[in-house]
Design an enzyme around this catalytic site. Structure first.
Site, PDB file in Angstrom:
ATOM      1  N   ASP A  83       0.991  -1.233  -0.007  1.00 38.42           N
ATOM      2  CA  ASP A  83      -0.111  -0.096  -0.091  1.00 38.42           C
ATOM      3  C   ASP A  83       0.824   1.326   0.007  1.00 38.42           C
ATOM      4  O   ASP A  83       1.827   1.175   0.515  1.00 38.42           O
ATOM      5  CB  ASP A  83      -0.919   0.269   1.259  1.00 38.42           C
ATOM      6  CG  ASP A  83      -1.749  -1.055   1.348  1.00 38.42           C
ATOM      7  OD1 ASP A  83      -2.143  -1.768   0.262  1.00 38.42           O
ATOM      8  OD2 ASP A  83      -2.126  -1.303   2.662  1.00 38.42           O
TER       9      ASP A  83
HETATM   10  N1  URA Z   1      -1.237  -5.793   4.174  1.00 40.79           N
HETATM   11  C1  URA Z   1      -1.790  -4.250   4.249  1.00 40.79           C
HETATM   12  O1  URA Z   1      -2.584  -4.166   4.748  1.00 40.79           O
HETATM   13  N2  URA Z   1      -0.974  -3.715   3.421  1.00 40.79           N
HETATM   14  C2  URA Z   1       0.189  -3.906   2.783  1.00 40.79           C
HETATM   15  O2  URA Z   1       0.850  -2.957   2.033  1.00 40.79           O
HETATM   16  C3  URA Z   1       0.553  -5.154   2.967  1.00 40.79           C
HETATM   17  C4  URA Z   1       0.032  -6.004   3.693  1.00 40.79           C
END
Ligand code: URA
Length: 220
Positions: A83
């Site tokens: 993310d």
């Molecule tokens: N889980 C999440 O919520 N975000 C990420 O970037 C990776 C795993």
């Protein structure tokens, strides 16, 4: 090299400049040695900072992870996603076959995260997360999870999952009533971020690549 008569196509010395060759059908040699048309395979591990996006383009013009490897001349693409607001271990490569294997669920590659969440997370919630909880009507696979620190209004945990569902860690904690305020991926399989600084990358060797697939990961 052409002028010196060192280049041959299908065994014949090339005399003209600018001759076009189809590397799939013609045999190209320099000094009798074959020239491969396959691009060199490059693998890097980057420590992605917050605010960088793991797509190759962004209509909104946000910073791209590819900019962090801008001095590598091969075109590298991210393996899987992190993310925008997550930092940590991200693989980048030009090897599509390896990328497919790493992402494919059948390899069950474990991803280790450090998460800081609001509030104190009680035993029962830890157990629920460990066993698997419902996200969009489907149970998450069992997770390894442990608390590594607490203070008055937050809990720090280490969580290991092998699925890669969208915003999975954030949504798992949200499902038990805790908001993730900080999330960092510490390791990809047995390949750890170690002391790689935020925004930096390092090239991976064969051993590193094997570590990704190693089943015995012990991250303390
Ligand atoms: N889980 C999440 O919520 N975000 C990420 O970037 C990776 C795993």
């Amino acid at each position: 090299m052409i002028r010196a008569g060192r280049v041959r196509v299908d065994g014949l010395v090339v005399t003209a400049m600018g001759v076009k060759v189809d590397p799939r059908r013609q045999r190209l040699t320099v000094d009798g040695k074959p020239v491969s048309h396959a691009a060199k395979k490059i693998y890097v591990l980057i420590n992605k900072p917050r605010g960088f996006i793991t797509t190759m383009k962004d209509p909104q013009g946000r910073p791209l992870v590819s900019e962090l490897v801008g001095d590598v001349k091969e075109r590298l693409f991210p393996v899987g996603r992190l993310d925008l607001d997550t930092e940590g271990a991200l693989l980048m490569t030009n090897d599509g076959a390896l990328a497919q294997r790493v992402i494919h669920p059948s390899f069950e590659i474990k991803k280790t995260y450090l998460a800081v969440v609001n509030g104190r997370v009680g035993r029962r919630k830890i157990e629920a997360l460990r066993k698997g909880i419902d996200l969009d009507g489907r149970q998450t696979w069992p997770a390894e999870i442990e608390i590594t620190g607490t203070d008055d209004n937050s809990t720090t945990l280490r969580i290991v999952i092998h699925e890669g569902r969208k915003r999975q860690v954030r949504r798992m904690f949200a499902a038990v009533g805790h908001k993730v305020t900080y999330l960092k991926r510490l390791a990809y399989g047995g390949l750890r971020l170690g002391n790689l600084r935020t925004g930096k990358y390092r090239f991976l060797n064969k051993k590193d690549l094997q570590r990704i697939f190693s089943k015995n990961i012990l991250y303390k």
